[in-house]
Design a protein around this motif. Structure first.
Motif, PDB file in Angstrom:
ATOM      1  N   ILE A  21      12.939 -12.928  17.560  1.00  0.00           N
ATOM      2  CA  ILE A  21      12.843 -12.927  16.190  1.00  0.00           C
ATOM      3  C   ILE A  21      11.383 -11.900  15.943  1.00  0.00           C
ATOM      4  O   ILE A  21      10.717 -11.360  14.933  1.00  0.00           O
ATOM      5  N   GLU A  22      10.591 -12.106  17.202  1.00  0.00           N
ATOM      6  CA  GLU A  22       9.232 -11.235  16.828  1.00  0.00           C
ATOM      7  C   GLU A  22       9.475  -9.357  16.760  1.00  0.00           C
ATOM      8  O   GLU A  22       9.031  -9.180  16.392  1.00  0.00           O
ATOM      9  N   SER A  23      10.582  -9.100  17.386  1.00  0.00           N
ATOM     10  CA  SER A  23      10.897  -8.061  16.909  1.00  0.00           C
ATOM     11  C   SER A  23      12.085  -7.532  15.633  1.00  0.00           C
ATOM     12  O   SER A  23      11.038  -6.083  14.856  1.00  0.00           O
ATOM     13  N   MET A  24      12.818  -8.438  15.217  1.00  0.00           N
ATOM     14  CA  MET A  24      12.921  -8.452  13.868  1.00  0.00           C
ATOM     15  C   MET A  24      11.694  -8.464  12.762  1.00  0.00           C
ATOM     16  O   MET A  24      11.965  -7.895  11.461  1.00  0.00           O
ATOM     17  N   ILE A  25      10.825  -9.155  13.224  1.00  0.00           N
ATOM     18  CA  ILE A  25       9.618  -9.560  12.450  1.00  0.00           C
ATOM     19  C   ILE A  25       8.678  -7.736  12.065  1.00  0.00           C
ATOM     20  O   ILE A  25       8.408  -7.606  11.478  1.00  0.00           O
ATOM     21  N   GLN A  26       8.564  -7.411  13.159  1.00  0.00           N
ATOM     22  CA  GLN A  26       8.198  -6.314  13.584  1.00  0.00           C
ATOM     23  C   GLN A  26       8.974  -5.421  12.296  1.00  0.00           C
ATOM     24  O   GLN A  26       8.252  -4.029  12.120  1.00  0.00           O
ATOM     25  N   ASP A  27      10.180  -4.897  12.678  1.00  0.00           N
ATOM     26  CA  ASP A  27      10.650  -3.997  11.984  1.00  0.00           C
ATOM     27  C   ASP A  27      10.870  -4.223  10.958  1.00  0.00           C
ATOM     28  O   ASP A  27      11.333  -3.734   9.870  1.00  0.00           O
ATOM     29  N   SER A  28      11.126  -5.751  10.270  1.00  0.00           N
ATOM     30  CA  SER A  28      10.813  -6.062   8.700  1.00  0.00           C
ATOM     31  C   SER A  28       9.560  -5.406   7.984  1.00  0.00           C
ATOM     32  O   SER A  28       9.460  -5.030   7.060  1.00  0.00           O
ATOM     33  N   ARG A  29       8.433  -5.964   8.800  1.00  0.00           N
ATOM     34  CA  ARG A  29       7.149  -4.758   8.690  1.00  0.00           C
ATOM     35  C   ARG A  29       7.047  -3.263   8.513  1.00  0.00           C
ATOM     36  O   ARG A  29       6.296  -3.078   7.200  1.00  0.00           O
ATOM     37  N   ASP A  30       7.956  -2.564  10.060  1.00  0.00           N
ATOM     38  CA  ASP A  30       8.459  -1.247   9.599  1.00  0.00           C
ATOM     39  C   ASP A  30       8.720  -0.626   8.214  1.00  0.00           C
ATOM     40  O   ASP A  30       7.908  -0.663   7.290  1.00  0.00           O
ATOM     41  N   TYR A  31       9.779  -1.745   7.957  1.00  0.00           N
ATOM     42  CA  TYR A  31      10.592  -1.399   6.785  1.00  0.00           C
ATOM     43  C   TYR A  31       9.969  -0.779   5.709  1.00  0.00           C
ATOM     44  O   TYR A  31       9.449  -1.219   4.679  1.00  0.00           O
ATOM     45  N   ILE A  32       9.208  -2.877   5.354  1.00  0.00           N
ATOM     46  CA  ILE A  32       7.972  -3.036   3.992  1.00  0.00           C
ATOM     47  C   ILE A  32       7.277  -1.803   3.884  1.00  0.00           C
ATOM     48  O   ILE A  32       6.963  -1.155   2.617  1.00  0.00           O
ATOM     49  N   LYS A  33       7.135  -1.495   4.965  1.00  0.00           N
ATOM     50  CA  LYS A  33       5.728  -0.596   5.013  1.00  0.00           C
ATOM     51  C   LYS A  33       6.128   1.065   4.768  1.00  0.00           C
ATOM     52  O   LYS A  33       5.871   1.300   3.600  1.00  0.00           O
ATOM     53  N   CYS A  35       8.679   1.232   2.412  1.00  0.00           N
ATOM     54  CA  CYS A  35       8.956   0.904   1.325  1.00  0.00           C
ATOM     55  C   CYS A  35       7.984   1.315   0.094  1.00  0.00           C
ATOM     56  O   CYS A  35       8.290   1.713  -0.262  1.00  0.00           O
ATOM     57  N   LYS A  36       6.799   0.539   0.783  1.00  0.00           N
ATOM     58  CA  LYS A  36       5.816   0.796  -0.290  1.00  0.00           C
ATOM     59  C   LYS A  36       5.650   1.911  -0.528  1.00  0.00           C
ATOM     60  O   LYS A  36       4.691   2.827  -1.326  1.00  0.00           O
ATOM     61  N   GLN A  37       5.651   3.346   1.410  1.00  0.00           N
ATOM     62  CA  GLN A  37       4.840   4.654   0.978  1.00  0.00           C
ATOM     63  C   GLN A  37       6.450   4.995   0.244  1.00  0.00           C
ATOM     64  O   GLN A  37       5.146   5.970  -0.614  1.00  0.00           O
ATOM     65  N   GLN A  38       7.514   4.371  -0.164  1.00  0.00           N
ATOM     66  CA  GLN A  38       8.506   5.503  -0.632  1.00  0.00           C
ATOM     67  C   GLN A  38       8.181   5.535  -2.397  1.00  0.00           C
ATOM     68  O   GLN A  38       8.111   6.747  -2.638  1.00  0.00           O
ATOM     69  N   LYS A  39       7.543   3.503  -2.376  1.00  0.00           N
ATOM     70  CA  LYS A  39       6.973   3.454  -4.050  1.00  0.00           C
ATOM     71  C   LYS A  39       5.829   4.046  -3.662  1.00  0.00           C
ATOM     72  O   LYS A  39       6.008   5.276  -5.773  1.00  0.00           O
ATOM     73  N   ALA A  40       5.009   5.096  -3.318  1.00  0.00           N
ATOM     74  CA  ALA A  40       3.881   5.129  -4.046  1.00  0.00           C
ATOM     75  C   ALA A  40       4.746   6.585  -3.939  1.00  0.00           C
ATOM     76  O   ALA A  40       3.413   7.638  -5.449  1.00  0.00           O
ATOM     77  N   GLU A  41       4.842   7.109  -3.477  1.00  0.00           N
ATOM     78  CA  GLU A  41       5.761   8.605  -3.531  1.00  0.00           C
ATOM     79  C   GLU A  41       6.119   8.564  -4.641  1.00  0.00           C
ATOM     80  O   GLU A  41       5.779   9.823  -5.071  1.00  0.00           O
ATOM     81  N   LEU A  42       7.293   8.516  -5.120  1.00  0.00           N
ATOM     82  CA  LEU A  42       7.695   8.056  -6.254  1.00  0.00           C
ATOM     83  C   LEU A  42       7.142   7.760  -7.054  1.00  0.00           C
ATOM     84  O   LEU A  42       7.135   8.525  -8.829  1.00  0.00           O
ATOM     85  N   ARG A  43       6.125   7.001  -7.139  1.00  0.00           N
ATOM     86  CA  ARG A  43       4.797   6.948  -8.253  1.00  0.00           C
ATOM     87  C   ARG A  43       4.547   8.292  -8.819  1.00  0.00           C
ATOM     88  O   ARG A  43       4.603   8.645  -9.863  1.00  0.00           O
ATOM     89  N   HIS A  44       4.276   8.671  -7.467  1.00  0.00           N
ATOM     90  CA  HIS A  44       3.621  10.212  -8.197  1.00  0.00           C
ATOM     91  C   HIS A  44       4.250  11.798  -8.218  1.00  0.00           C
ATOM     92  O   HIS A  44       4.168  11.788  -9.124  1.00  0.00           O
TER      93      HIS A  44
END
Length: 78
Positions: A21-33, A35-44
């Motif tokens: 579960i901790e590993s899945m949570i970390q994977d989810s956090r990494d995925y969200i991070k 996605c946020k980076q990709q969102k920022a790049e797309l906005r730019h």
């Protein structure tokens, strides 16, 4: 009485599940991070494209005005 081997197996299973579960949570956090980076790049990129579009539209409008002025001038000369 508690069966020690069953208790140890349950604890081991519980700890494995917690680690998973901790590993899945970390994977989810990494995925969200990511996605946020990709969102920022797309906005730019979108901001750049919007700016280019505004420039392109302005140039077209300016050309159209010049064409209109030339047409009016040529009609006046006739």
């Amino acid at each position: 009485p508690v069966d020690k081997s069953k208790s140890q197996l349950a604890n081991t299973t519980l700890h494995k599940n917690i680690k998973n579960i901790e590993s899945m949570i970390q994977d989810s956090r990494d995925y969200i991070k990511s996605c946020k980076q990709q969102k920022a790049e797309l906005r730019h990129e979108l901001a750049i494209l919007e700016q280019k579009l505004k420039i392109n539209v302005k140039e077209k409008v300016d050309i159209s005005r010049n064409d209109q002025e030339r047409l009016i001038q040529s009609l006046r000369e006739q």
